[in-house]
Scaffold this motif. Sequence first.
Motif, PDB file in Angstrom:
ATOM      1  N   CYS A  41       0.803  -1.224   0.000  1.00 27.27           N
ATOM      2  CA  CYS A  41       0.000   0.000   0.000  1.00 27.27           C
ATOM      3  C   CYS A  41       0.837   1.275   0.000  1.00 27.27           C
ATOM      4  O   CYS A  41       0.501   2.235   0.686  1.00 27.27           O
ATOM      5  CB  CYS A  41      -0.952   0.012   1.191  1.00 27.27           C
ATOM      6  N   PRO A  52       1.895   7.662  10.229  1.00 25.41           N
ATOM      7  CA  PRO A  52       0.448   7.916  10.156  1.00 25.41           C
ATOM      8  C   PRO A  52      -0.118   7.435   8.830  1.00 25.41           C
ATOM      9  O   PRO A  52       0.452   7.662   7.778  1.00 25.41           O
ATOM     10  CB  PRO A  52       0.339   9.431  10.294  1.00 25.41           C
ATOM     11  N   PHE A  53      -1.265   6.781   8.911  1.00 27.34           N
ATOM     12  CA  PHE A  53      -1.939   6.248   7.730  1.00 27.34           C
ATOM     13  C   PHE A  53      -3.052   7.189   7.328  1.00 27.34           C
ATOM     14  O   PHE A  53      -3.809   7.672   8.171  1.00 27.34           O
ATOM     15  CB  PHE A  53      -2.491   4.858   8.038  1.00 27.34           C
ATOM     16  N   SER A  54      -3.160   7.461   6.047  1.00 25.12           N
ATOM     17  CA  SER A  54      -4.176   8.372   5.553  1.00 25.12           C
ATOM     18  C   SER A  54      -5.555   7.702   5.641  1.00 25.12           C
ATOM     19  O   SER A  54      -5.835   6.739   4.941  1.00 25.12           O
ATOM     20  CB  SER A  54      -3.877   8.749   4.102  1.00 25.12           C
ATOM     21  N   ILE A  55      -6.399   8.223   6.505  1.00 27.55           N
ATOM     22  CA  ILE A  55      -7.754   7.702   6.650  1.00 27.55           C
ATOM     23  C   ILE A  55      -8.549   7.956   5.372  1.00 27.55           C
ATOM     24  O   ILE A  55      -9.403   7.159   4.995  1.00 27.55           O
ATOM     25  CB  ILE A  55      -8.454   8.358   7.868  1.00 27.55           C
ATOM     26  N   HIS A  56      -8.221   9.046   4.683  1.00 28.52           N
ATOM     27  CA  HIS A  56      -8.932   9.355   3.436  1.00 28.52           C
ATOM     28  C   HIS A  56      -8.672   8.269   2.390  1.00 28.52           C
ATOM     29  O   HIS A  56      -9.589   7.856   1.684  1.00 28.52           O
ATOM     30  CB  HIS A  56      -8.499  10.725   2.925  1.00 28.52           C
ATOM     31  N   PHE A  58      -7.967   5.174   3.038  1.00 31.32           N
ATOM     32  CA  PHE A  58      -8.727   4.015   3.510  1.00 31.32           C
ATOM     33  C   PHE A  58     -10.201   4.137   3.149  1.00 31.32           C
ATOM     34  O   PHE A  58     -10.824   3.172   2.689  1.00 31.32           O
ATOM     35  CB  PHE A  58      -8.547   3.869   5.025  1.00 31.32           C
ATOM     36  N   MET A  59     -10.784   5.320   3.328  1.00 33.24           N
ATOM     37  CA  MET A  59     -12.202   5.514   3.027  1.00 33.24           C
ATOM     38  C   MET A  59     -12.472   5.375   1.519  1.00 33.24           C
ATOM     39  O   MET A  59     -13.485   4.804   1.126  1.00 33.24           O
ATOM     40  CB  MET A  59     -12.670   6.891   3.520  1.00 33.24           C
ATOM     41  N   GLU A 107     -21.972   9.831   2.108  1.00 35.05           N
ATOM     42  CA  GLU A 107     -20.525   9.968   1.903  1.00 35.05           C
ATOM     43  C   GLU A 107     -20.187  11.321   1.289  1.00 35.05           C
ATOM     44  O   GLU A 107     -19.188  11.941   1.643  1.00 35.05           O
ATOM     45  CB  GLU A 107     -20.020   8.837   1.006  1.00 35.05           C
ATOM     46  N   MET A 112     -16.281  12.617   2.132  1.00 37.18           N
ATOM     47  CA  MET A 112     -15.395  11.467   1.933  1.00 37.18           C
ATOM     48  C   MET A 112     -14.990  11.278   0.478  1.00 37.18           C
ATOM     49  O   MET A 112     -14.026  10.596   0.195  1.00 37.18           O
ATOM     50  CB  MET A 112     -16.072  10.194   2.435  1.00 37.18           C
TER      51      MET A 112
END
Length: 117
Positions: A41, A52-56, A58-59, A107, A112
Amino acid sequence: MKIMMKSFFIILMLTMIISMMILIISKKTIVDTQKSTPFECGFNPMSYSRLPFSIHFFMIAVIFLIFDIEIILIMPMIIVMKTSMVMYWMITSITFLLILMAGLVHEWKNGMINWSK
């Protein structure tokens, strides 16, 4: 029995000779460390694992999976339309699409889908 033993040793020797020739002649003699490491990834697996992992990101991946599964569910609905009663098919299809559209609107309103955020 002696013939089997001789055959076995001949086959074993041929296998070892061919294997050694492959190792010597093969073009990939230079080991590239970047190509031999696993790719996960976009992360470098040799670096610090608590980045830090990008939550965006992931979404977006979750939204893609939801819409991918939606296609899998819609395709059989078209085939079933030909064999079942049209009224039940319409109710099921419209209900499914309304739930899907409600999720898309949710969403969208939560931002998102905005990649530039």
